[in-house]
Scaffold this motif. Structure first.
Motif, PDB file in Angstrom:
ATOM      1  N   GLN A  89       0.832  -1.206   0.000  1.00  0.00           N
ATOM      2  CA  GLN A  89       0.000   0.000   0.000  1.00  0.00           C
ATOM      3  C   GLN A  89       0.866   1.255   0.000  1.00  0.00           C
ATOM      4  OE1 GLN A  89      -2.437   1.005   3.215  1.00  0.00           O
ATOM      5  NE2 GLN A  89      -0.927   0.673   4.810  1.00  0.00           N
ATOM      6  N   ASN A  90       2.085   1.176   0.560  1.00  0.00           N
ATOM      7  CA  ASN A  90       2.990   2.317   0.509  1.00  0.00           C
ATOM      8  C   ASN A  90       3.458   2.573  -0.920  1.00  0.00           C
ATOM      9  OD1 ASN A  90       2.903   2.666   3.321  1.00  0.00           O
ATOM     10  ND2 ASN A  90       4.481   1.123   3.620  1.00  0.00           N
ATOM     11  N   ALA A 375      -2.757  -3.669  10.045  1.00  0.00           N
ATOM     12  CA  ALA A 375      -3.977  -3.940   9.269  1.00  0.00           C
ATOM     13  C   ALA A 375      -3.628  -4.345   7.846  1.00  0.00           C
ATOM     14  CB  ALA A 375      -4.890  -2.715   9.270  1.00  0.00           C
ATOM     15  N   ALA A 376      -2.575  -3.749   7.292  1.00  0.00           N
ATOM     16  CA  ALA A 376      -2.151  -4.106   5.934  1.00  0.00           C
ATOM     17  C   ALA A 376      -1.693  -5.563   5.879  1.00  0.00           C
ATOM     18  CB  ALA A 376      -1.027  -3.178   5.479  1.00  0.00           C
ATOM     19  N   GLU A 377      -0.983  -5.993   6.917  1.00  0.00           N
ATOM     20  CA  GLU A 377      -0.546  -7.392   6.959  1.00  0.00           C
ATOM     21  C   GLU A 377      -1.738  -8.337   7.080  1.00  0.00           C
ATOM     22  OE1 GLU A 377       2.456  -8.138   9.826  1.00  0.00           O
ATOM     23  OE2 GLU A 377       3.742  -6.504   9.173  1.00  0.00           O
ATOM     24  N   ASN A 405      -7.510   8.360  11.227  1.00  0.00           N
ATOM     25  CA  ASN A 405      -7.152   8.511   9.819  1.00  0.00           C
ATOM     26  C   ASN A 405      -6.818   7.192   9.151  1.00  0.00           C
ATOM     27  OD1 ASN A 405      -7.434  11.306   9.890  1.00  0.00           O
ATOM     28  ND2 ASN A 405      -5.329  11.606  10.599  1.00  0.00           N
ATOM     29  N   LYS A 406      -6.440   6.197   9.955  1.00  0.00           N
ATOM     30  CA  LYS A 406      -6.021   4.916   9.410  1.00  0.00           C
ATOM     31  C   LYS A 406      -6.898   3.788   9.950  1.00  0.00           C
ATOM     32  CE  LYS A 406      -2.264   6.177   7.103  1.00  0.00           C
ATOM     33  NZ  LYS A 406      -0.930   5.739   7.530  1.00  0.00           N
ATOM     34  N   ILE A 407      -7.164   2.820   9.088  1.00  0.00           N
ATOM     35  CA  ILE A 407      -7.878   1.609   9.510  1.00  0.00           C
ATOM     36  C   ILE A 407      -6.906   0.728  10.281  1.00  0.00           C
ATOM     37  CG2 ILE A 407      -9.057  -0.476   8.713  1.00  0.00           C
ATOM     38  CD1 ILE A 407      -9.887   1.103   6.209  1.00  0.00           C
ATOM     39  N   THR A 408      -7.297   0.326  11.482  1.00  0.00           N
ATOM     40  CA  THR A 408      -6.449  -0.540  12.299  1.00  0.00           C
ATOM     41  C   THR A 408      -6.981  -1.973  12.248  1.00  0.00           C
ATOM     42  OG1 THR A 408      -7.723  -0.277  14.341  1.00  0.00           O
ATOM     43  CG2 THR A 408      -6.096   1.435  13.835  1.00  0.00           C
TER      44      THR A 408
END
Length: 471
Positions: A89-90, A375-377, A405-408
């Motif tokens: 995602q980065n 969350a990305a993992e 701001n970010k989904i956890t």
């Protein structure tokens, strides 16, 4: 000879890439940090570099710092990001800042080579277009024309929240599976061949059908989609061929069928494997004779359509079992396209997740920027049996649940748990199941498609359930 700069702090891996690319005919230099890369670009290359292949995480700075520096100094070489799978995602954020592409580690050499060639070819085409525009439009300076060809986000160093960006409704992905899929779409679209799209539910079959139509000679003619799984058997002929007023009880007016609605253009039959044997016979006759007769009508209507069908059924098996006519199967299957599952599309997962965050932000009036690293993992580790449809539903629920701001992992786990619960519609008994469907229909004012989305099931399932329970 084309020049490539590799920026990679893993010396062994960087040396391996350098050696391999030199064998492929490139002149290759490598650096282990942003500072070293800047020095090479300034002193050794003299800014004349054809491509930069950079890791995202470097000892002194983020790889995006190098990308921003290149833009500030008018170095317009394509920039390809290398990143670990769980951090893809980065890389998506890097592409928003002007990177040409990205590739997930461990790097597959053939895919990397293709990405390098594609990026260089696209950059050359842009440069050629810039020169032509400068000549025909008498641009003030070559410098200004060059800047016009850059990505509109190329000067930005920071990722802007999704709600501030206008997101496309669809993307096609950059993985090898996606590249292969759309190469077949581009190959068959200009031809008159009928196409059969095979794939699991939620993989995007209707979008591919639209792309085939849009890239065909019939693009300015109608595209009409019909969900065969949602057609009751007794009205199938009317849905396909239309009917005349008074043809049967309830036929209060004339109605044009799918063939007539798509005349001149493309008719897309979704879930074609669900058609009854009797309707298959009628469909085959219409395709062979290219004429239809509305139910209750006396005159035939000539039709000219390009047929695209889709199904998640194994039609060859259905033919062998006598459930699907072999002659119809060959008629609709002049060319086959197989839809990859989301789990087969690699790093595209985060491209689609990012797009769905945009859409959810717009719909729910939120400003969620993305996923945190944990969350990305979790997102990457899930198998996504429901494919893009499941991912879209999970992301939308996660955006709704997110307060920051970010989904956890907390919001993502809750969203994924709700989807898994809803996908199992038979909860306790048929009475409970029936009541849930009735409630969903009431909440959506009888809109079956919206009710299906609310319940986390597909349209075919809800139509079958409605017929089963007599709702």
């Amino acid at each position: 000879m084309q020049h490539i700069l590799i920026v990679e702090d893993d010396i062994a891996f960087g040396t391996m890439l350098q050696t391999w690319l030199r064998r492929k005919g490139f002149e290759v230099e490598k650096a282990t940090s942003v500072g070293a890369a800047v020095k090479l670009l300034t002193e050794t290359f003299g800014k004349e570099v054809d491509l930069v292949l950079s890791d995202l995480r470097l000892p002194d700075h983020d790889g995006l710092r190098l990308l921003a520096w290149m833009h500030e100094h008018d170095i317009n070489a394509p920039f390809i990001v290398m990143t670990n799978y769980a951090e893809v995602q980065n890389a998506v954020l890097a592409m928003k800042s002007g990177a040409a592409d990205y590739i997930a580690k461990p790097v597959q050499p053939d895919i990397l080579l293709q990405k390098i060639k594609d990026a260089m070819e696209q950059n050359a085409q842009q440069a050629s277009s810039t020169i032509q525009n400068s000549t025909t439009q008498n641009a003030p300076t070559a410098h200004n024309s060059k800047l016009k060809t850059q990505n509109s986000c190329s000067g930005k160093r920071l990722y802007e929240p999704s709600a501030k960006l206008t997101a496309p409704r669809h993307i096609e992905g950059k993985s090898e599976a996606s590249r292969q899929l759309y190469s077949y779409v581009e190959l068959v679209a200009p031809t008159p061949m009928s196409v059969l799209i095979l794939g699991a539910s939620g993989t995007g079959k209707e979008y591919v059908a639209h792309r085939i139509h849009d890239l065909s000679a019939r693009a300015d003619k109608p595209f009409f989609a019909l969900d065969c799984g949602a057609i009751p058997r007794d009205v199938a002929a009317s849905e396909f061929f239309g009917h005349k007023k008074g043809a049967f009880t309830g036929a209060d007016t004339d109605k044009r069928g799918a063939f007539e609605m798509a005349n001149g253009g493309t008719l897309f039959l979704d879930e074609v494997g669900n058609l009854s044997y009797e309707v298959q016979v009628q469909l085959l006759r219409a395709l062979q004779e290219r004429r239809i007769r509305p139910v209750g009508g006396t005159q035939e209507i000539p039709i000219d359509i390009r047929l695209v069908c889709a199904t998640n059924e194994n039609l060859e098996e259905a033919v062998g079992e006598g459930r699907f006519r072999e002659d119809l199967y060959h008629r609709i299957n002049e060319f086959t396209i197989y839809m990859p599952k989301l789990s087969e599309r690699g790093s595209d997962l985060f491209l689609f997740a990012d797009l769905f965050i945009h859409h959810a932000n717009e719909e729910l009036n939120r400003t969620v920027e993305g996923f945190d690293s944990d969350a990305a993992e979790l997102l990457a580790s899930h198998s996504w049996p429901g494919n893009l449809r499941e991912l879209n539903n999970v992301v939308k629920r996660a955006v709704l649940l997110t307060r920051g701001n970010k989904i956890t992992t907390a919001e993502l786990t809750q969203a994924m748990g709700q989807i898994r619960t809803d996908n199992v519609l038979q909860l306790h008994d048929e009475d409970t199941e029936r009541q849930r469907i009735i409630t969903a229909l009431q909440q959506t004012n009888g809109n079956k498609a919206k009710a299906a989305r609310l319940l986390g099931i597909d349209r075919k399932t809800i139509y079958n359930k409605i017929e089963k329970f007599g709702i």
